[in-house]
Design an enzyme around this catalytic site. Structure first.
Site, PDB file in Angstrom:
ATOM      1  N   GLY A  69      11.561  85.885  18.069  1.00 20.56           N
ATOM      2  CA  GLY A  69      10.323  86.676  18.122  1.00 20.56           C
ATOM      3  C   GLY A  69      10.555  88.010  18.812  1.00 20.56           C
ATOM      4  O   GLY A  69       9.680  88.563  19.479  1.00 20.56           O
ATOM      5  N   GLY A  79       8.207  91.228  18.557  1.00 23.00           N
ATOM      6  CA  GLY A  79       6.814  91.126  18.974  1.00 23.00           C
ATOM      7  C   GLY A  79       6.540  91.932  20.232  1.00 23.00           C
ATOM      8  O   GLY A  79       7.423  92.620  20.754  1.00 23.00           O
ATOM      9  N   ILE A 129      12.648  80.648  12.725  1.00 23.49           N
ATOM     10  CA  ILE A 129      12.816  79.522  13.663  1.00 23.49           C
ATOM     11  C   ILE A 129      12.535  78.165  13.019  1.00 23.49           C
ATOM     12  O   ILE A 129      12.785  77.128  13.619  1.00 23.49           O
ATOM     13  CB  ILE A 129      11.946  79.686  14.936  1.00 23.49           C
ATOM     14  CG1 ILE A 129      10.468  79.875  14.568  1.00 23.49           C
ATOM     15  CG2 ILE A 129      12.467  80.816  15.798  1.00 23.49           C
ATOM     16  CD1 ILE A 129       9.517  79.553  15.692  1.00 23.49           C
ATOM     17  N   TYR A 187      -3.582  77.121  19.154  1.00 24.03           N
ATOM     18  CA  TYR A 187      -2.547  77.791  19.956  1.00 24.03           C
ATOM     19  C   TYR A 187      -2.430  77.110  21.327  1.00 24.03           C
ATOM     20  O   TYR A 187      -1.321  76.787  21.789  1.00 24.03           O
ATOM     21  CB  TYR A 187      -2.927  79.263  20.109  1.00 24.03           C
ATOM     22  CG  TYR A 187      -2.061  80.072  21.036  1.00 24.03           C
ATOM     23  CD1 TYR A 187      -0.722  80.302  20.761  1.00 24.03           C
ATOM     24  CD2 TYR A 187      -2.605  80.650  22.188  1.00 24.03           C
ATOM     25  CE1 TYR A 187       0.063  81.067  21.613  1.00 24.03           C
ATOM     26  CE2 TYR A 187      -1.834  81.421  23.041  1.00 24.03           C
ATOM     27  CZ  TYR A 187      -0.503  81.626  22.751  1.00 24.03           C
ATOM     28  OH  TYR A 187       0.255  82.385  23.596  1.00 24.03           O
ATOM     29  N   LYS A 219       0.582  74.995  23.128  1.00 24.06           N
ATOM     30  CA  LYS A 219       1.154  75.420  24.415  1.00 24.06           C
ATOM     31  C   LYS A 219       1.157  74.262  25.420  1.00 24.06           C
ATOM     32  O   LYS A 219       2.129  74.064  26.145  1.00 24.06           O
ATOM     33  CB  LYS A 219       0.417  76.650  24.954  1.00 24.06           C
ATOM     34  CG  LYS A 219       0.713  77.925  24.155  1.00 24.06           C
ATOM     35  CD  LYS A 219       2.174  78.301  24.295  1.00 24.06           C
ATOM     36  CE  LYS A 219       2.664  79.269  23.256  1.00 24.06           C
ATOM     37  NZ  LYS A 219       4.119  79.482  23.286  1.00 24.06           N
ATOM     38  N   ILE A 229      -1.309  90.241  28.020  1.00 23.41           N
ATOM     39  CA  ILE A 229      -0.273  91.223  28.380  1.00 23.41           C
ATOM     40  C   ILE A 229      -0.646  92.596  27.796  1.00 23.41           C
ATOM     41  O   ILE A 229      -0.928  92.721  26.605  1.00 23.41           O
ATOM     42  CB  ILE A 229       1.110  90.774  27.857  1.00 23.41           C
ATOM     43  CG1 ILE A 229       1.468  89.370  28.375  1.00 23.41           C
ATOM     44  CG2 ILE A 229       2.185  91.796  28.238  1.00 23.41           C
ATOM     45  CD1 ILE A 229       1.597  89.223  29.872  1.00 23.41           C
TER      46      ILE A 229
HETATM   47  N1  SER Z   1      -2.507  86.803  24.706  1.00 19.74           N
HETATM   48  C1  SER Z   1      -2.651  85.472  24.187  1.00 19.74           C
HETATM   49  C2  SER Z   1      -3.778  85.384  23.236  1.00 19.74           C
HETATM   50  O1  SER Z   1      -4.730  86.098  23.426  1.00 19.74           O
HETATM   51  C3  SER Z   1      -2.871  84.495  25.313  1.00 19.74           C
HETATM   52  O2  SER Z   1      -1.653  83.940  25.666  1.00 19.74           O
HETATM   53  O3  SER Z   1      -3.733  84.605  22.348  1.00 19.74           O
END
Ligand code: SER
Length: 320
Positions: free
Chosen positions: A8, A11, A54, A143, A147, A173
């Site tokens: 990745g 990204g 992957i 998601y 995780k 982030i």
């Molecule tokens: N930045 C991610 C999302 O918004 C959170 O881990 O899906």
């Protein structure tokens, strides 16, 4: 960590992670891989780049052999909003991709791997202020489900099979190099681009949707510091809370206005608002601070100033 593979790699986090790893460990020792074949310019020429899916375990094995890899940063994943569009695809890529990486780690006797987690592990029933390291994990997105599963799977292989797998629960982030793709926290990046280019932004979250956030230099520092930490000091492995700043869209907009006075924000919440509401607002990262000396450098003010400066310069030069 001498010969490093990053999945990745094109990204949002991967691009800047590869760039920093190449500075520290040497360009030729950091192999950037992605399912796409168009490396971002920052990492196009400073080390080897390979196309890697992957889902293809044989292809992972052959890249690991070709470059004599001992460490993997497994950054490839579908994020929260994209994952909700096709939950089975999200499970398939996030889980089976991770299982392929773990199998290769065992078979090729790799030294250590990084498998990231996220604030998406949380959901109803958790304290939303100062969310503790040990807490109820009831994600509302696929998601988040992947995780939580990735954390449990990683810890299982650390404890039962002696692997060295490490991971962080990344907050949203914020960065100025590669755009994020398909996350709930993406607004906090888009807002800067729109503020610099058009002095206005229509936010897809509500004004008071406070979330944990982190500027990219802190994200890269946390990732590499955890991987360089002494294994014997670690009580946790794949699920460290890490925090830097928590703020809402209206607080971020007010901070941007200090630099761009005519910036205006409007709010049109969409399905991502519900996801944001299910996540904590402020997380407690004392385990990371005590087990591997984590500390952040960027608060809301410092991050905003830096983002506005970098993007204003890019805009002047016609790069955005
Ligand atoms: N930045 C991610 C999302 O918004 C959170 O881990 O899906």
């Amino acid at each position: 960590m001498k010969r490093i593979l990053v999945t990745g790699a094109y990204g949002q986090i991967g691009t800047e992670l590869v760039n920093e790893l190449r500075k520290r460990y040497g360009g030729d020792n950091v192999i950037a891989t992605d399912v796409r074949d168009n490396p971002p310019s920052l990492i196009a020429d400073n080390g080897p780049n390979e196309v890697l899916n992957i889902m293809d375990k044989t292809a992972i094995d052959s890249v690991v052999d070709k470059y004599n890899i001992d460490t993997i940063f497994h950054m490839a994943a579908l994020l929260s909003a994209t994952g909700e569009k096709d939950p089975f695809l999200c499970w398939d890529i996030n889980m089976n991709g991770t299982i392929n990486i773990i199998k290769t780690t065992i078979e090729k006797k790799l030294k250590k791997i990084f498998v990231p987690s996220s604030i998406a592990v949380w959901g109803p029933g958790v304290e939303t202020i100062n969310t503790p390291q040990e807490s109820v994990l009831q994600p509302t997105t696929m998601y988040g489900v992947t995780k939580v599963s990735g954390e449990i799977l990683s810890d299982y292989f650390v404890k039962k099979h002696g692997l060295d797998i490490r991971g962080l629960r990344y907050p949203g982030i914020i960065s100025s190099e590669t755009l994020p793709g398909g996350g709930t926290t993406d607004y906090a990046v888009e807002i800067f681009y729109e503020a610099v280019k058009h002095q206005k932004y229509d936010c897809f979250l509500k004004d008071d949707a406070t979330l944990p956030m982190m500027y990219m230099p802190d994200c890269i520092k946390a990732t590499i510091d955890l991987m360089e930490a002494d294994f014997d000091r670690l009580k946790h492995h794949s699920n460290f809370n890490v925090a830097a700043a928590s703020f809402s869209p209206s607080e971020l907009a007010a901070e941007i206005k200090k630099h761009i006075p005519n910036f205006e924000i409007t709010y049109t919440p969409d399905s991502r608002q519900k996801i944001a509401e299910s996540w904590p607002q402020v997380i407690d990262d004392s385990a990371a601070r005590s087990e591997w000396d984590w500390s952040h450098d960027f608060d809301l003010e410092k991050m905003t100033k830096n983002m506005v400066e970098v993007l204003t310069e890019k805009h002047k030069n016609g790069l955005i």
